[in-house]
Motif scaffolding. Structure first.
Motif, short mmCIF file in Angstrom:
data_model
loop_
_atom_site.label_atom_id
_atom_site.label_comp_id
_atom_site.label_asym_id
_atom_site.label_seq_id
_atom_site.Cartn_x
_atom_site.Cartn_y
_atom_site.Cartn_z
N GLU A 314 0.68 -1.14 -0.01
CA GLU A 314 -0.09 0.02 0.04
C GLU A 314 0.78 1.25 0.08
N ASN A 315 2.02 1.21 0.59
CA ASN A 315 2.98 2.26 0.57
C ASN A 315 3.30 2.43 -0.68
N TYR A 316 3.71 1.52 -1.38
CA TYR A 316 4.44 1.52 -2.56
C TYR A 316 3.53 2.10 -3.48
N VAL A 317 2.10 1.61 -3.65
CA VAL A 317 1.30 2.13 -4.52
C VAL A 317 0.71 3.67 -4.21
N SER A 318 0.93 4.11 -3.10
CA SER A 318 0.55 5.41 -2.74
C SER A 318 1.60 6.25 -3.33
N HIS A 319 2.69 5.92 -3.82
CA HIS A 319 3.79 6.61 -4.70
C HIS A 319 3.16 6.92 -6.00
N LEU A 320 2.63 5.92 -6.48
CA LEU A 320 2.07 6.09 -7.83
C LEU A 320 0.80 6.63 -8.10
N GLN A 321 0.07 6.74 -6.89
CA GLN A 321 -0.92 7.79 -7.00
C GLN A 321 -0.65 9.22 -7.02
N ASN A 322 0.52 9.67 -6.92
CA ASN A 322 0.89 10.90 -6.97
C ASN A 322 1.27 11.41 -8.36
N GLN A 323 1.08 10.36 -9.14
CA GLN A 323 1.69 10.79 -10.56
C GLN A 323 0.74 11.29 -11.43
N SER A 324 -0.59 10.75 -11.82
CA SER A 324 -1.24 11.02 -12.89
C SER A 324 -2.57 10.20 -12.74
N PHE A 325 -3.53 11.05 -13.28
CA PHE A 325 -4.87 10.45 -13.53
C PHE A 325 -4.55 9.31 -14.83
N ILE A 326 -5.03 8.29 -14.80
CA ILE A 326 -5.11 7.30 -15.85
C ILE A 326 -6.46 6.80 -16.29
N THR A 327 -6.67 6.02 -17.49
CA THR A 327 -7.71 5.31 -17.94
C THR A 327 -8.06 4.10 -17.39
N ASN A 328 -8.94 3.43 -17.38
CA ASN A 328 -9.13 2.05 -17.06
C ASN A 328 -8.28 1.00 -17.71
N LEU A 329 -8.02 1.24 -18.95
CA LEU A 329 -7.04 0.42 -19.63
C LEU A 329 -5.97 0.55 -19.46
N GLN A 330 -5.40 1.64 -19.17
CA GLN A 330 -3.92 1.88 -18.74
C GLN A 330 -3.66 1.34 -17.19
N ALA A 331 -4.73 1.38 -16.43
CA ALA A 331 -4.65 0.92 -14.91
C ALA A 331 -4.43 -0.68 -15.30
N LEU A 332 -5.17 -1.41 -16.22
CA LEU A 332 -4.81 -2.84 -16.49
C LEU A 332 -3.48 -3.06 -17.10
N ASN A 333 -2.79 -2.05 -17.78
CA ASN A 333 -1.57 -2.32 -18.27
C ASN A 333 -0.46 -1.99 -16.82
N CYS A 334 -0.97 -1.17 -16.06
CA CYS A 334 -0.05 -0.80 -14.93
C CYS A 334 0.08 -2.07 -14.14
N HIS A 357 -5.80 -6.60 -1.43
CA HIS A 357 -7.21 -6.01 -2.04
C HIS A 357 -6.73 -4.75 -2.68
N ILE A 358 -5.99 -4.78 -3.85
CA ILE A 358 -5.45 -3.91 -4.56
C ILE A 358 -6.56 -4.04 -5.80
N SER A 359 -7.05 -2.74 -6.23
CA SER A 359 -8.03 -2.54 -7.27
C SER A 359 -7.44 -1.67 -8.36
N LEU A 360 -7.93 -1.74 -9.45
CA LEU A 360 -7.31 -0.89 -10.65
C LEU A 360 -7.28 0.57 -10.36
N LYS A 361 -8.25 0.98 -9.67
CA LYS A 361 -8.51 2.51 -9.10
C LYS A 361 -7.23 3.04 -8.30
N ASP A 362 -6.58 1.88 -7.66
CA ASP A 362 -5.43 2.03 -6.61
C ASP A 362 -4.16 2.87 -7.41
N PHE A 363 -4.43 2.61 -8.73
CA PHE A 363 -3.27 3.09 -9.53
C PHE A 363 -3.20 4.50 -10.11
N SER A 364 -4.39 5.06 -9.82
CA SER A 364 -4.64 6.53 -10.10
C SER A 364 -4.67 7.43 -9.15
N VAL A 365 -4.62 8.77 -9.59
CA VAL A 365 -4.81 10.03 -8.50
C VAL A 365 -5.83 9.58 -7.42
#
Length: 459
Positions: A314-334, A357-365
């Motif tokens: 969760e701490n690692y993913v929180s760093h990804l959340q600082n970067q950019s809004f992404i699309t749902n398909l980009q989230a799958l790729n991420c 319990h990591i979901s796709l939207k955890d990769f976006s802002v």
């Protein structure tokens, strides 16, 4: 509410976040229904939690400081070069849309999906429309630099981020022919099958174009014919020093797109170009993955402590959340890219997405409706931001997709949405080509402008 504001704040923007009434999903299915919002968010239950950009934003939304709309306070007249031959007035509406899509502090967060694709489209349309007067589909090196500066100054004067050149990697070469051997309008039409190109691209199917590639194939064919011209010319003068073929093809694709933009109304050209850019952005993960040594230490060797592992994830993913809004398909790729990285570099084989319990939207802002942070996924066909004089800025943001991030097999590459044999779990509506797959509510988050005088200056 606005009448109670202190009029001494006329030159400042006040971020005020309000949760408004709910509207049905069908009501907000088109961009025209977004005129009254700043950020439109989908959520299943209001009571439940919920060009390639070169710079990454440094903070989370909506807690931006200073106000993300701060550049709108800029009331100075742009200082133009006076030598640029581009017809900016012909694309006035497109320029205004670009300024909104790239507004101030929001621009870095929207860069890879909305802002930079719109900037790229704007430049193509600008040169294409100007070719009606110049008969040229490119600028020479002398004019490219001042014209690009004028382009940026006009956008900044309308409220756009003042670092677009770095954010979207814009260079004077974006206005020239590059290495393409053809830049004349008449020569272009003599070289390619322009009628077939126009027929294939004047109206693209935004849902199916990325898979069927009707317009993309026509552009590629036109580019190949333009490139062949270079080899004909080199054989005539005995020269064999040709640039990288892939670079030359890409440069000629840009020439073809400018010609296409000259044949279409600017608003229609923007729609086509943004549709094509969606095909490109949804194929990749735009996020940068930092070192995962802490995750490796906590989740390797069979995961002895689940809580410690999930805290690290969760701490690692929180760093990804600082970067950019992404699309749902980009989230799958991420999700696939990060999973493969952890498997190959950190030797983590257990499905830690499911464990934690990591979901796709955890990769976006993350946004914070009602004080609860929730990932915001943009649709795979992202719409432009919308500015309304009475309400502010809006863009579609989906909080409804609680889709578990799929843990990849070690041989798996990021999944293509065009591969019909691959079952992608519960893709959001825009990714599956449906207008809506939810009968859910809409929660609207608003950022209001405090000063009527500022609003008036934008109209």
């Amino acid at each position: 509410m606005r009448g109670g504001l202190d009029q001494r704040c006329n030159f400042f923007l006040l971020p005020v976040f309000l949760i408004l009434l709910c509207f049905q999903d069908s009501y907000c299915s088109s961009s025209n229904s977004l005129k009254s919002s700043v950020i439109t968010l989908k959520k299943k239950d209001m009571l439940l939690p919920q060009i390639s950009p070169s710079e990454a934003p440094q903070s989370l939304l909506p807690l931006l400081a200073p106000s993300p709309l701060a550049p709108f306070t800029n009331s100075t007249v742009p200082k133009l070069s006076g030598v640029c031959t581009l017809n900016f007035e012909a694309v006035e509406d497109v320029m205004s849309m670009t300024a909104i899509d790239c507004v101030g502090g929001f621009a870095p967060f929207l860069a890879n999906v909305i802002c930079c694709p719109q900037v790229e489209a704007n430049l193509i349309i600008l040169v294409g429309q100007s070719s009606k007067d110049t008969d040229m589909l490119a600028l020479n090196g002398t004019l490219a630099k001042p014209c690009l500066s004028d382009f940026e100054q006009i956008l900044v004067g309308q409220g756009a981020n003042d670092t677009l050149n770095r954010l979207c990697s814009i260079h004077p070469s974006n206005l020239t022919e590059g290495s393409c051997p053809v830049k004349g309008f008449i020569e272009f039409e003599r070289t390619v099958d322009s009628s077939s190109l126009l027929a294939a691209c004047e109206k693209i199917d935004n849902v199916n174009e990325c898979c069927e590639q009707v317009c993309q194939n026509a552009i590629a064919e036109a580019a190949r014919k333009l490139v062949a011209k270079a080899y004909d010319l080199s054989s005539m003068d005995g020269s064999h020093a040709l640039s990288d073929p892939s670079v030359r093809v890409n440069d000629c694709k840009t020439i073809a797109l400018r010609w296409l933009a000259s044949k279409l109304d600017p608003s229609k050209a923007k729609e086509v170009l943004r549709g094509l850019s969606n095909c490109k952005i949804n194929k990749v993960c735009p996020l940068a993955f930092p070192n995962a040594s802490h995750v490796e230490k906590s989740c390797g060797n069979g995961i002895n402590n689940h809580k410690e592992c999930c805290n690290a994830v969760e701490n690692y993913v929180s760093h990804l959340q600082n970067q950019s809004f992404i699309t749902n398909l980009q989230a799958l790729n991420c999700a696939a890219s990060l999973g493969l990285k952890l498997q190959k570099e950190s030797n983590i084989t257990k499905d830690i997405y499911n464990l934690c319990h990591i979901s796709l939207k955890d990769f976006s802002v993350q946004v914070a409706p009602q004080g609860v942070e929730s990932g915001c996924l943009l649709p795979s066909l992202p719409s432009d931001a919308v500015f309304d004089r009475s309400a502010g800025l809006s863009f579609l943001c989906d909080l409804n997709d609680n889709i578990p991030a799929p843990w990849p097999s070690q041989s798996q590459l990021p999944t293509s949405s065009c591969n019909k044999t691959v079952k992608i779990p519960a893709l959001p509506a825009a990714a599956s080509g449906q207008s809506s797959i939810y009968s859910t509510d809409i929660v609207t988050l608003m950022l209001l402008l405090a000063a009527p005088s500022v609003l008036a200056s934008l109209m």
